[in-house]
Design a protein around this motif. Sequence first.
Motif, mmCIF file in Angstrom:
data_model
loop_
_atom_site.group_PDB
_atom_site.id
_atom_site.type_symbol
_atom_site.label_atom_id
_atom_site.label_comp_id
_atom_site.label_asym_id
_atom_site.label_seq_id
_atom_site.Cartn_x
_atom_site.Cartn_y
_atom_site.Cartn_z
ATOM 1 N N UNK A 404 60.605 -26.053 -59.483
ATOM 2 C CA UNK A 404 61.320 -27.218 -59.999
ATOM 3 C C UNK A 404 61.242 -27.265 -61.519
ATOM 4 N N UNK A 405 60.088 -26.907 -62.057
ATOM 5 C CA UNK A 405 59.935 -26.876 -63.520
ATOM 6 C C UNK A 405 60.914 -25.874 -64.143
ATOM 7 N N UNK A 406 61.113 -24.759 -63.486
ATOM 8 C CA UNK A 406 61.972 -23.697 -64.041
ATOM 9 C C UNK A 406 63.452 -24.050 -63.901
ATOM 10 N N UNK A 407 63.845 -24.547 -62.732
ATOM 11 C CA UNK A 407 65.270 -24.696 -62.433
ATOM 12 C C UNK A 407 65.840 -26.073 -62.780
ATOM 13 N N UNK A 408 64.985 -27.086 -62.990
ATOM 14 C CA UNK A 408 65.480 -28.423 -63.336
ATOM 15 C C UNK A 408 65.194 -28.670 -64.810
ATOM 16 N N UNK A 409 66.248 -28.727 -65.608
ATOM 17 C CA UNK A 409 66.093 -28.894 -67.049
ATOM 18 C C UNK A 409 65.823 -30.359 -67.386
ATOM 19 N N UNK A 417 56.939 -32.449 -63.501
ATOM 20 C CA UNK A 417 56.611 -31.359 -62.582
ATOM 21 C C UNK A 417 55.356 -30.606 -63.036
ATOM 22 N N UNK A 418 55.169 -30.490 -64.336
ATOM 23 C CA UNK A 418 53.956 -29.833 -64.832
ATOM 24 C C UNK A 418 52.717 -30.629 -64.420
#
Length: 745
Positions: A404-409, A417-418
């Motif tokens: 989610x951290x990677x794909x949701x800007x 998410x982090x």
Amino acid sequence: MKSKFVTIQLGYVLGASALLTAIVYFFATNWEKLNRWEKFIPVFVLIMGFYGLSLWLSRQNGRQFLSKLSLFASCISFGVGVGLIGQTYNSHADSYSLFAVWFIPAFLLALLTRWQPYYVLAYILGHLAYGIYFFGRWGGSSDAEIIQIIIWLGIAIANGILYVLTERGRLHSSFLKWISFQVGMAVLVVASNSQAYEKYGVLMNLPLVLVLAAAVYYTHKTRNKAYLLFAGLWVSITVTVKYIELIIQHYNEFFFIASLLFIILFIFANVKFMNFIRSWNPASKQLDPENRSNLETSDQAKPDGDFTKWVVRVLTVSVIIIGSLLGSLTIIGIVTVVLGFDEPENVLIGFGIVTVIAMIIAKKLNSLVRYTILISGLLLGAGAAVFTENVPILLVFLALTVAAFIYIAGLVHRIFFFLTGVIIASFVLFNWIDSGIIVLTVLTALLFVIFASGQVIANAGVRQPILYSSFPSFLLTLFALTFMAESSWYYIANVLFFIVVFLALVISRQLHIKWIYAWSMGFWIAFLVYKYYDLAWKLLHKSISFAVIGILVLAFTVWYEKRHRLEVSEQPEASSNYAMNRWIIALLVLLQVMAMSLQIGKSEWLLAHGQLIKLQLEPLDPRSLIQGDYVRLRYTISEPPLYADENQDADSKGKITIVLAPNQATGVYEYRRVYTKGETLAPGEVRLNGKKLGYEGIEFGIETYFIPEGTGRIYERDAKFAEVKVSAGGDAILVRLLLQPSVVQ
């Protein structure tokens, strides 16, 4: 520049506050050695001295802020003096009266000066006096429920009046307008809680709905976007509270099926509301000539500012959180009650995995709906995995948060998410490692590595959320280690924290990285405060430390002001009504001094003419607070056999007067009966006023006694009796504690 002007004002406030704190600690250090007049005279000097300084500064150019600050310090000194008198004499004064007396000058000064700190102080003192008086006197009666609702209604009405007065410009305080709106709504929500108030709480839903509807209508009509958002937020909060009440009352299959439809409507309505708010530009709409002239002179005609944008964000986040909680509760109810699965945790885990993956992919879905469902999936799935201690599933959800951290800007989304990933990782570590200290150490090291690695990431959209999340998380876990670690780890953690934060402050200051500097300064202050109270508890040390800090801060502020005098002089100061109200303010200060003098005179008369009696003590409770050591007293007469009196309800609360008489063998005064108004006392008998606390006994206003620092255990061991002066009217003053049994002379 405005920032420099604010820095100078803040410097004077902090410096003066530190010096006042140093004075308080100094007197607390020498409290037992001072006689009553040596305790009171400095307070009178502070009240008159700060007033005189305020008067002098009001005649100086560019010193209006310091003049108002000095007058405010005089008002604070009056409050300290009122409390000091009650503390010194241990007089039978209710707490509400102390706050009420202090409220009067604070409120009048707010009206005279229109300075916001007075409004804040008066608002707090007024509510404390009201709450302590009414809840303390009638809140525990046999008709407690209806009385408490009436008391809550009184607070709501008072806040409603304040809002109307500020809205119409009768009172000039943006703080009062904001806080009265929020507190009024909150109080109505509390009063309508059918779980807390089973008989009459449901009836309060009608006024709550009417007030919410009126708030939405009025804020929309007056085109007040910020307060329309507040009203919408309270509608969402009310819906959430009522939903939870219904869950408790109707825990059945039909309810959870209906709730699913309700959640959909709730999210749909908030989506529509947020879309309306984002597209609504009230300032651009045509108004009639009369309203247009009013609007043009108000702040409502201005474009959306940072405050309104902040409110929009808060409302959006609140709706997502509320929707997620409601949705999670509904899904749990359907899985456990409606469908009746034998292992519902596995269903919840599967539901969580599916919904999180689906929401990561569904980029075109409305953001409010998307994140509500996503967070619900995380709560249900990861929560079930934590409950069952299923580490492999927790690792799956950890991987999903990374995805989610990677794909949701988005900065805020990635920070969320982090931090979620950090929380899940901590649960995984706690399942693998038994020691909490080792888990914190591993997390601290991991977060530092992530922060250091994040510095070299080229993509700003990824780098910023990593840095913004990892650095404060790293400081938090390291700070936790400074008071959790043991043995050599304790010293290593403290030294490491000291070095890391100090270097972060220096480097971020040199590189002008404001957010790192702000976080480092916050943790630096927290560390110093914690260690100061942990290692340097003596009051004299505190007094000296605060005095040094105050002098340094004031010296720096004076130097800084001289260096930037030309820039600061360009900043307009708020207008002051000091000159036109000078005589009224002088009269108000004089009345404060007279009120304190009258209370002192009354207490001195009681000490001179009151009857000296001896009371037996129950085991003592020594305490240590910032103002010095004191013991919390309880007497054998604190629990008299009231149940033996047919006219007394042992569970009731309120004021009471009892009759005491001496034991002929020991001279100790003991309980005889409840005093009846107008009765004649027998020779040797005295009456004593108190407050019934139900089955907790009676308080007489003589339950606190200040002692020299560090002697609490001595008094706990050796103090068996107390000498008390009692007036003919039943008021008491605690004179001293007797460390060895003796007969009253």
